[in-house]
Design an enzyme around this catalytic site. Structure first.
Site, PDB file in Angstrom:
ATOM      1  N   ASP A  65      -7.766   4.159   6.664  1.00  0.00           N
ATOM      2  CA  ASP A  65      -6.268   4.062   5.969  1.00  0.00           C
ATOM      3  C   ASP A  65      -6.322   5.665   6.677  1.00  0.00           C
ATOM      4  O   ASP A  65      -5.790   6.703   6.221  1.00  0.00           O
ATOM      5  CB  ASP A  65      -7.214   4.916   3.926  1.00  0.00           C
ATOM      6  CG  ASP A  65      -5.651   5.339   3.299  1.00  0.00           C
ATOM      7  OD1 ASP A  65      -4.095   5.157   4.214  1.00  0.00           O
ATOM      8  OD2 ASP A  65      -6.041   5.899   2.344  1.00  0.00           O
TER       9      ASP A  65
ATOM     10  N   ASP B  12       1.162  -1.180  -0.035  1.00  0.00           N
ATOM     11  CA  ASP B  12      -0.173   0.360   0.397  1.00  0.00           C
ATOM     12  C   ASP B  12       1.064   1.720   0.004  1.00  0.00           C
ATOM     13  O   ASP B  12       2.169   1.079   0.599  1.00  0.00           O
ATOM     14  CB  ASP B  12      -0.857  -0.586   1.038  1.00  0.00           C
ATOM     15  CG  ASP B  12      -1.971   1.248   1.340  1.00  0.00           C
ATOM     16  OD1 ASP B  12      -2.457   1.342   0.239  1.00  0.00           O
ATOM     17  OD2 ASP B  12      -2.125   1.959   1.900  1.00  0.00           O
TER      18      ASP B  12
ATOM     19  N   HIS C 217       0.738  12.678   8.370  1.00  0.00           N
ATOM     20  CA  HIS C 217       1.746  13.382   8.138  1.00  0.00           C
ATOM     21  C   HIS C 217       2.362  14.306   9.349  1.00  0.00           C
ATOM     22  O   HIS C 217       1.360  15.739   9.825  1.00  0.00           O
ATOM     23  CB  HIS C 217       1.473  13.793   6.946  1.00  0.00           C
ATOM     24  CG  HIS C 217       0.850  12.912   6.174  1.00  0.00           C
ATOM     25  ND1 HIS C 217       2.361  12.054   5.327  1.00  0.00           N
ATOM     26  CD2 HIS C 217       0.346  12.655   5.358  1.00  0.00           C
ATOM     27  CE1 HIS C 217       1.957  11.069   4.497  1.00  0.00           C
ATOM     28  NE2 HIS C 217       0.766  11.315   4.187  1.00  0.00           N
TER      29      HIS C 217
HETATM   30 ZN   LIG Z   1      -2.956   3.249  -0.619  1.00  0.00          ZN
END
Ligand SMILES: [Zn+2]
Length: 433
Positions: A298, A145, A302
């Site tokens: 997900d 991913d 960051h």
């Molecule tokens: Zn992804």
């Protein structure tokens, strides 16, 4: 270990009853128990996330296993699958064992490492799939991913390899040749804004190819973060043919659209990108009818410098763990598309089954259906106040990072308590240590 008597909770099937937690298990009753008044609250099996980026090792300035675990518990999760795109990449037994052990030491949520499909996520040579499966972390889900396993021969070999131990390849479906320089969804909005588009076909073509490969090999495919109406059609076709494919959708793809890109605020930059309202409608319907099997966050923290910059330079990704259930309540429950049994299925039973997690998912381990929250099962639970409303305040989130697209938004539902094997990780809406 404390015991609890949870009074008058509403179960996923709508019945209202008491629930005891003793010695880490769901019990008939418990002596000297702390009583929790759960009138008006829903009880669900602890949520299971198939797709979490915890950033450790390598980017501890963005998130750690500890802070991510706390965010997960506050979101009602008792198990999260940690993606492999760390630094170093989780492509060998030593690294997945390290992540798994750190998760156990923190103890707020079960951290189940996902192994990389290819060494260094380079898409060329297979990672140590067998060694990771045999390791203490017992890896069953493999994913590159962040990158697509775009070479069909490599994808075929990976599917063949994991078949032996009923593993699954979780694909980030994105044909890289079709998304060079892409900044947002390709469509009317990208044309108006003059940004390079990420076309839906780049996702749909890979899902179709991989479904055919999975059928050819007789192995299991899982599709990460499905984002387009066309992908839903491809999945429906594949499932109709009996192909062993499962799919997840993120909360942000159930709520937000590409019109937000017009703000040029990089908090809305994500991969796959936010799509159109027609896609959002199709994704909601597919989650309701089971074409899409599960909700996965997900969760992608960051650091400030990677997000608070101009759109083109910003990293894609959004926080998700602490807001996932409220967004599912808003988009699926309040709209009448999903009842609470459906929420338990899409956010706990089914993701646990896909990931092969024994002891998670609410009944019988590995997400067995039919006996949710049964006596004798591990007490992995979440209590939710469906009537509460909560405004998202970034500085109050447990994540180190602040890149939530929901700042200032008032969402329905509050997670009041979470129990991991009988231990309260959240109580009175507060994380416990
Ligand atoms: Zn992804």
């Amino acid at each position: 270990m404390s015991s609890y008597l949870i009074r008058g909770a509403t179960f996923p099937d709508g019945t209202v009853k008491d629930l005891a937690v003793d010695n880490g298990l769901i019990a008939e009753n418990a002596d000297d128990a702390e009583v929790i008044d759960a009138s008006g609250l829903h009880v669900l099996p602890g949520l299971v996330d198939l797709h979490t980026h915890l950033r450790q090792p390598g980017r501890e300035d963005a998130e750690t296993i500890e802070t991510g675990s706390r965010a997960a518990a506050l979101g009602g999760y008792t198990a999260v699958c940690a993606m492999a795109n760390t630094d170093p990449v989780a492509d060998a037994a030593g690294i997945v064992e390290q992540v798994w052990r750190l998760g156990r030491e923190v103890g707020l949520v079960d951290v189940q490492p996902i192994g990389a499909v290819t060494l260094g996520l380079k898409g060329e040579r297979l990672a140590e799939l067998g060694a990771m499966a045999d390791s203490a972390a017992r890896v069953r889900v493999f994913s590159d991913d962040g990158h697509c396993v775009h070479d069909a021969a490599v994808m075929r070999r990976a599917l063949e390899y994991v078949k032996a131990f009923d593993g699954v390849i979780a694909q980030h479906a994105e044909d890289p040749k079709l998304t060079v320089g892409a900044q947002m969804n390709e469509g009317e909005q990208s044309a108006q804004l003059g940004l390079t588009g990420w076309p839906a076909v780049a996702e749909e073509a890979i899902i179709a190819r991989d479904a055919l490969l999975a059928a050819h090999v007789g192995s299991r495919l899982h599709v990460c973060h499905v984002s387009t109406a066309g992908s839903v059609e491809v999945l429906r076709w594949a499932k109709g043919r009996g192909i062993r494919v499962t799919a997840e959708v993120t909360p942000h793809h159930l709520l937000l659209t590409d019109e937000l890109a017009a703000t040029y605020d990089p908090v809305y930059k994500v991969n796959p990108p936010l799509r159109t309202s027609e896609d959002v409608t199709a994704l909601r319907e597919a989650l309701a009818d089971g074409t899409i099997d599960a909700v996965a966050t997900d969760h992608a923290p960051h650091a400030r410098e990677d997000k608070e910059c101009e759109w083109a330079a910003a990293r894609p990704g959004m926080l998700g763990l602490e807001t996932a259930l409220p967004i599912v309540i808003k988009t699926m429950v309040r709209t009448g598309l999903l009842d609470w049994a459906g929420v338990a299925d899409r956010m706990s039973h089914t993701p646990a089954r896909i990931a092969g997690l024994t002891g998670a998912g609410g009944a019988g381990g590995a997400g067995a259906h039919g006996r949710p929250l049964a006596v004798g099962e591990p007490a992995n639970l979440v209590l939710v106040d469906p009537a509460a409303e909560k405004t998202v305040v970034p500085s109050e989130l447990a994540s180190i990072s602040r890149n939530t697209p929901y700042a200032g938004l008032t969402l329905p539902g509050a997670i009041t308590a979470t129990f991991l094997r009988g231990r309260a990780t959240v109580l009175d809406r507060k994380a416990q240590a």
